[in-house]
Design a protein around this motif. Structure first.
Motif, PDB file in Angstrom:
ATOM      1  N   MET A  23       0.840  -1.183   0.000  1.00 26.18           N
ATOM      2  CA  MET A  23       0.000   0.000   0.000  1.00 26.18           C
ATOM      3  C   MET A  23       0.880   1.240   0.000  1.00 26.18           C
ATOM      4  SD  MET A  23      -2.749   1.203   2.818  1.00 26.18           S
ATOM      5  CE  MET A  23      -3.986   2.309   2.239  1.00 26.18           C
ATOM      6  N   SER A  24       0.556   2.180  -0.853  1.00 18.03           N
ATOM      7  CA  SER A  24       1.320   3.417  -0.957  1.00 18.03           C
ATOM      8  C   SER A  24       0.431   4.601  -0.596  1.00 18.03           C
ATOM      9  CB  SER A  24       1.860   3.566  -2.382  1.00 18.03           C
ATOM     10  OG  SER A  24       2.610   4.733  -2.491  1.00 18.03           O
ATOM     11  N   LEU A  25       0.865   5.361   0.391  1.00 17.14           N
ATOM     12  CA  LEU A  25       0.120   6.551   0.802  1.00 17.14           C
ATOM     13  C   LEU A  25       0.535   7.778   0.013  1.00 17.14           C
ATOM     14  CD1 LEU A  25       0.173   6.201   4.695  1.00 17.14           C
ATOM     15  CD2 LEU A  25      -1.769   5.851   3.165  1.00 17.14           C
ATOM     16  N   ILE A  26       1.800   7.792  -0.398  1.00 15.69           N
ATOM     17  CA  ILE A  26       2.355   8.946  -1.097  1.00 15.69           C
ATOM     18  C   ILE A  26       3.454   8.441  -2.024  1.00 15.69           C
ATOM     19  CG2 ILE A  26       3.933   9.406   0.820  1.00 15.69           C
ATOM     20  CD1 ILE A  26       3.682  12.395   0.194  1.00 15.69           C
ATOM     21  N   THR A  27       3.601   9.063  -3.145  1.00 13.84           N
ATOM     22  CA  THR A  27       4.626   8.683  -4.108  1.00 13.84           C
ATOM     23  C   THR A  27       5.666   9.788  -4.189  1.00 13.84           C
ATOM     24  OG1 THR A  27       2.989   7.450  -5.385  1.00 13.84           O
ATOM     25  CG2 THR A  27       5.035   8.040  -6.527  1.00 13.84           C
ATOM     26  N   ALA A  71       2.682  -2.338   6.212  1.00 10.26           N
ATOM     27  CA  ALA A  71       2.655  -3.248   7.370  1.00 10.26           C
ATOM     28  C   ALA A  71       1.270  -3.241   8.013  1.00 10.26           C
ATOM     29  CB  ALA A  71       3.718  -2.849   8.384  1.00 10.26           C
ATOM     30  N   LEU A  72       0.678  -2.092   8.148  1.00 13.74           N
ATOM     31  CA  LEU A  72      -0.675  -2.008   8.711  1.00 13.74           C
ATOM     32  C   LEU A  72      -1.681  -2.731   7.826  1.00 13.74           C
ATOM     33  CD1 LEU A  72      -1.236   1.619  10.063  1.00 13.74           C
ATOM     34  CD2 LEU A  72      -1.591  -0.514  11.305  1.00 13.74           C
ATOM     35  N   ALA A  73      -1.593  -2.492   6.533  1.00 17.08           N
ATOM     36  CA  ALA A  73      -2.556  -3.085   5.596  1.00 17.08           C
ATOM     37  C   ALA A  73      -2.439  -4.607   5.529  1.00 17.08           C
ATOM     38  CB  ALA A  73      -2.370  -2.485   4.209  1.00 17.08           C
ATOM     39  N   SER A  74      -1.223  -5.126   5.716  1.00 11.89           N
ATOM     40  CA  SER A  74      -1.001  -6.563   5.595  1.00 11.89           C
ATOM     41  C   SER A  74      -1.424  -7.341   6.842  1.00 11.89           C
ATOM     42  CB  SER A  74       0.472  -6.837   5.321  1.00 11.89           C
ATOM     43  OG  SER A  74       1.239  -6.604   6.495  1.00 11.89           O
ATOM     44  N   GLY A  75      -1.621  -6.619   7.933  1.00 12.88           N
ATOM     45  CA  GLY A  75      -1.941  -7.293   9.182  1.00 12.88           C
ATOM     46  C   GLY A  75      -0.703  -7.696   9.964  1.00 12.88           C
ATOM     47  N   ASP A  76       0.476  -7.406   9.418  1.00  8.95           N
ATOM     48  CA  ASP A  76       1.719  -7.663  10.146  1.00  8.95           C
ATOM     49  C   ASP A  76       1.815  -6.707  11.335  1.00  8.95           C
ATOM     50  OD1 ASP A  76       2.426  -9.544   8.258  1.00  8.95           O
ATOM     51  OD2 ASP A  76       3.760  -8.195   7.142  1.00  8.95           O
ATOM     52  N   ASP A  77       2.729  -7.013  12.239  1.00  8.73           N
ATOM     53  CA  ASP A  77       2.979  -6.125  13.365  1.00  8.73           C
ATOM     54  C   ASP A  77       3.511  -4.801  12.808  1.00  8.73           C
ATOM     55  OD1 ASP A  77       3.731  -4.811  15.674  1.00  8.73           O
ATOM     56  OD2 ASP A  77       5.290  -6.244  16.232  1.00  8.73           O
ATOM     57  N   PRO A  78       2.783  -3.694  12.987  1.00  9.92           N
ATOM     58  CA  PRO A  78       3.231  -2.422  12.427  1.00  9.92           C
ATOM     59  C   PRO A  78       4.316  -1.718  13.248  1.00  9.92           C
ATOM     60  CG  PRO A  78       1.164  -2.111  13.565  1.00  9.92           C
ATOM     61  CD  PRO A  78       1.470  -3.591  13.620  1.00  9.92           C
ATOM     62  N   MET A  79       4.586  -2.202  14.469  1.00 10.95           N
ATOM     63  CA  MET A  79       5.523  -1.498  15.345  1.00 10.95           C
ATOM     64  C   MET A  79       6.927  -1.357  14.770  1.00 10.95           C
ATOM     65  SD  MET A  79       3.982   0.020  17.692  1.00 10.95           S
ATOM     66  CE  MET A  79       5.432   0.664  18.506  1.00 10.95           C
ATOM     67  N   PRO A  80       7.538  -2.388  14.188  1.00  8.76           N
ATOM     68  CA  PRO A  80       8.882  -2.175  13.635  1.00  8.76           C
ATOM     69  C   PRO A  80       8.907  -1.074  12.560  1.00  8.76           C
ATOM     70  CG  PRO A  80       8.447  -4.510  13.857  1.00  8.76           C
ATOM     71  CD  PRO A  80       7.146  -3.803  14.129  1.00  8.76           C
ATOM     72  N   ALA A  81       7.927  -1.080  11.686  1.00  9.25           N
ATOM     73  CA  ALA A  81       7.875  -0.048  10.637  1.00  9.25           C
ATOM     74  C   ALA A  81       7.584   1.325  11.242  1.00  9.25           C
ATOM     75  CB  ALA A  81       6.819  -0.408   9.591  1.00  9.25           C
ATOM     76  N   PHE A  82       6.719   1.369  12.247  1.00 15.44           N
ATOM     77  CA  PHE A  82       6.414   2.646  12.896  1.00 15.44           C
ATOM     78  C   PHE A  82       7.635   3.172  13.634  1.00 15.44           C
ATOM     79  CE2 PHE A  82       4.922   5.424  16.261  1.00 15.44           C
ATOM     80  CZ  PHE A  82       4.121   6.291  15.546  1.00 15.44           C
ATOM     81  N   GLU A  83       8.335   2.292  14.347  1.00 19.35           N
ATOM     82  CA  GLU A  83       9.546   2.703  15.078  1.00 19.35           C
ATOM     83  C   GLU A  83      10.599   3.243  14.109  1.00 19.35           C
ATOM     84  OE1 GLU A  83       9.852   3.093  18.223  1.00 19.35           O
ATOM     85  OE2 GLU A  83       8.492   1.702  19.198  1.00 19.35           O
ATOM     86  N   ALA A  84      10.740   2.610  12.942  1.00 19.72           N
ATOM     87  CA  ALA A  84      11.691   3.087  11.933  1.00 19.72           C
ATOM     88  C   ALA A  84      11.283   4.471  11.428  1.00 19.72           C
ATOM     89  CB  ALA A  84      11.783   2.096  10.782  1.00 19.72           C
ATOM     90  N   ASP A  86      -3.934   0.000  21.482  1.00 17.06           N
ATOM     91  CA  ASP A  86      -4.900   0.636  20.587  1.00 17.06           C
ATOM     92  C   ASP A  86      -4.178   1.054  19.305  1.00 17.06           C
ATOM     93  OD1 ASP A  86      -6.839   2.129  19.290  1.00 17.06           O
ATOM     94  OD2 ASP A  86      -7.191   3.504  20.965  1.00 17.06           O
ATOM     95  N   LEU A  87      -4.486   0.401  18.200  1.00 15.63           N
ATOM     96  CA  LEU A  87      -3.849   0.701  16.920  1.00 15.63           C
ATOM     97  C   LEU A  87      -4.628   1.705  16.075  1.00 15.63           C
ATOM     98  CD1 LEU A  87      -2.503  -2.793  15.773  1.00 15.63           C
ATOM     99  CD2 LEU A  87      -1.353  -1.006  17.097  1.00 15.63           C
ATOM    100  N   GLU A  88      -5.777   2.130  16.547  1.00 17.82           N
ATOM    101  CA  GLU A  88      -6.582   3.069  15.753  1.00 17.82           C
ATOM    102  C   GLU A  88      -5.816   4.352  15.428  1.00 17.82           C
ATOM    103  OE1 GLU A  88      -9.525   4.260  13.305  1.00 17.82           O
ATOM    104  OE2 GLU A  88      -9.175   2.278  14.156  1.00 17.82           O
ATOM    105  N   PRO A  89      -5.088   4.957  16.373  1.00 21.32           N
ATOM    106  CA  PRO A  89      -4.309   6.150  15.997  1.00 21.32           C
ATOM    107  C   PRO A  89      -3.276   5.865  14.900  1.00 21.32           C
ATOM    108  CG  PRO A  89      -4.570   6.074  18.367  1.00 21.32           C
ATOM    109  CD  PRO A  89      -5.081   4.758  17.828  1.00 21.32           C
ATOM    110  N   MET A  90      -2.748   4.650  14.855  1.00 18.16           N
ATOM    111  CA  MET A  90      -1.810   4.290  13.789  1.00 18.16           C
ATOM    112  C   MET A  90      -2.508   4.292  12.433  1.00 18.16           C
ATOM    113  SD  MET A  90       0.835   1.416  14.990  1.00 18.16           S
ATOM    114  CE  MET A  90       2.233   1.917  15.970  1.00 18.16           C
ATOM    115  N   ARG A  91      -3.744   3.846  12.412  1.00 22.08           N
ATOM    116  CA  ARG A  91      -4.487   3.813  11.149  1.00 22.08           C
ATOM    117  C   ARG A  91      -4.779   5.230  10.653  1.00 22.08           C
ATOM    118  NH1 ARG A  91      -6.904  -0.180  14.343  1.00 22.08           N
ATOM    119  NH2 ARG A  91      -6.305  -2.261  13.666  1.00 22.08           N
TER     120      ARG A  91
END
Length: 169
Positions: free
Chosen positions: A1-5, A34-47, A97-102
């Motif tokens: 998923m791409s939010l911005i190019t 990572a969020l869209a795939s259902g994977d743990d988004p924390m590593p990508a968010f931390e990066a 709560d992952l809603e703020p991440m979304r």
């Protein structure tokens, strides 16, 4: 998923900042994927958070070196974004709560182009005007920094606005 190019229109013709911005776009998209795939988004968010902290710290160093006051509006925007990212992290870790991440991904994708086009472009222009070499930290025309402050009607050297003539602060 791409939010911005990443596109040439986002480039500011400042290699170090353009590379940093392109990396930000990539990390934001990695986080969204990572969020869209259902994977743990924390590593990508931390990066993304670590990159953003370093990215903004770099710009803050440039502003300090070229005569921006610590309370300028560009810095305040950085502070607000970092505070929000840290709060999103807290919600995820402490409250599960992952809603703020979304919500934060699309918000950052909307915020970033305008910030780069206005605030960061003004900073790059200011650095060019004062002859600031971001690679070496050398300010070649310190008198230009003082002249910029005088033109803005500021009695001191420090610039309190974002560096743009359109800034209302």
């Amino acid at each position: 998923m791409s939010l911005i190019t990443w596109t040439p229109e986002l480039a500011l013709q400042h290699t170090e900042l353009d590379d940093t911005h392109e990396e930000f776009v990539g990390l934001l998209n990695d986080f969204a994927a990572a969020l869209a795939s259902g994977d743990d988004p924390m590593p990508a968010f931390e990066a993304l958070l670590a990159h953003t902290e370093a990215h903004f710290a770099m710009e803050e160093r440039w502003m300090a070196a070229t005569g921006f006051a610590p309370e300028n509006c560009h810095s305040k925007q950085h502070e607000m974004v970092l505070d929000t990212l840290r709060e999103v992290r807290r919600y995820a870790l402490e409250l599960k709560d992952l809603e703020p991440m979304r919500i934060i991904g699309p918000e950052l994708a909307q915020w970033f182009p305008a910030h780069a086009e206005m605030m960061d472009a003004a900073l790059v222009f200011h650095m060019q005007q004062v002859g600031y070499d971001s690679a070496t930290g050398v300010l070649l025309k310190p008198e230009a920094s003082e002249a910029t402050a005088a033109q803005a009607g500021q009695p001191e050297k420090a610039i309190t606005s974002c560096g743009s003539s359109s800034c209302g602060h």
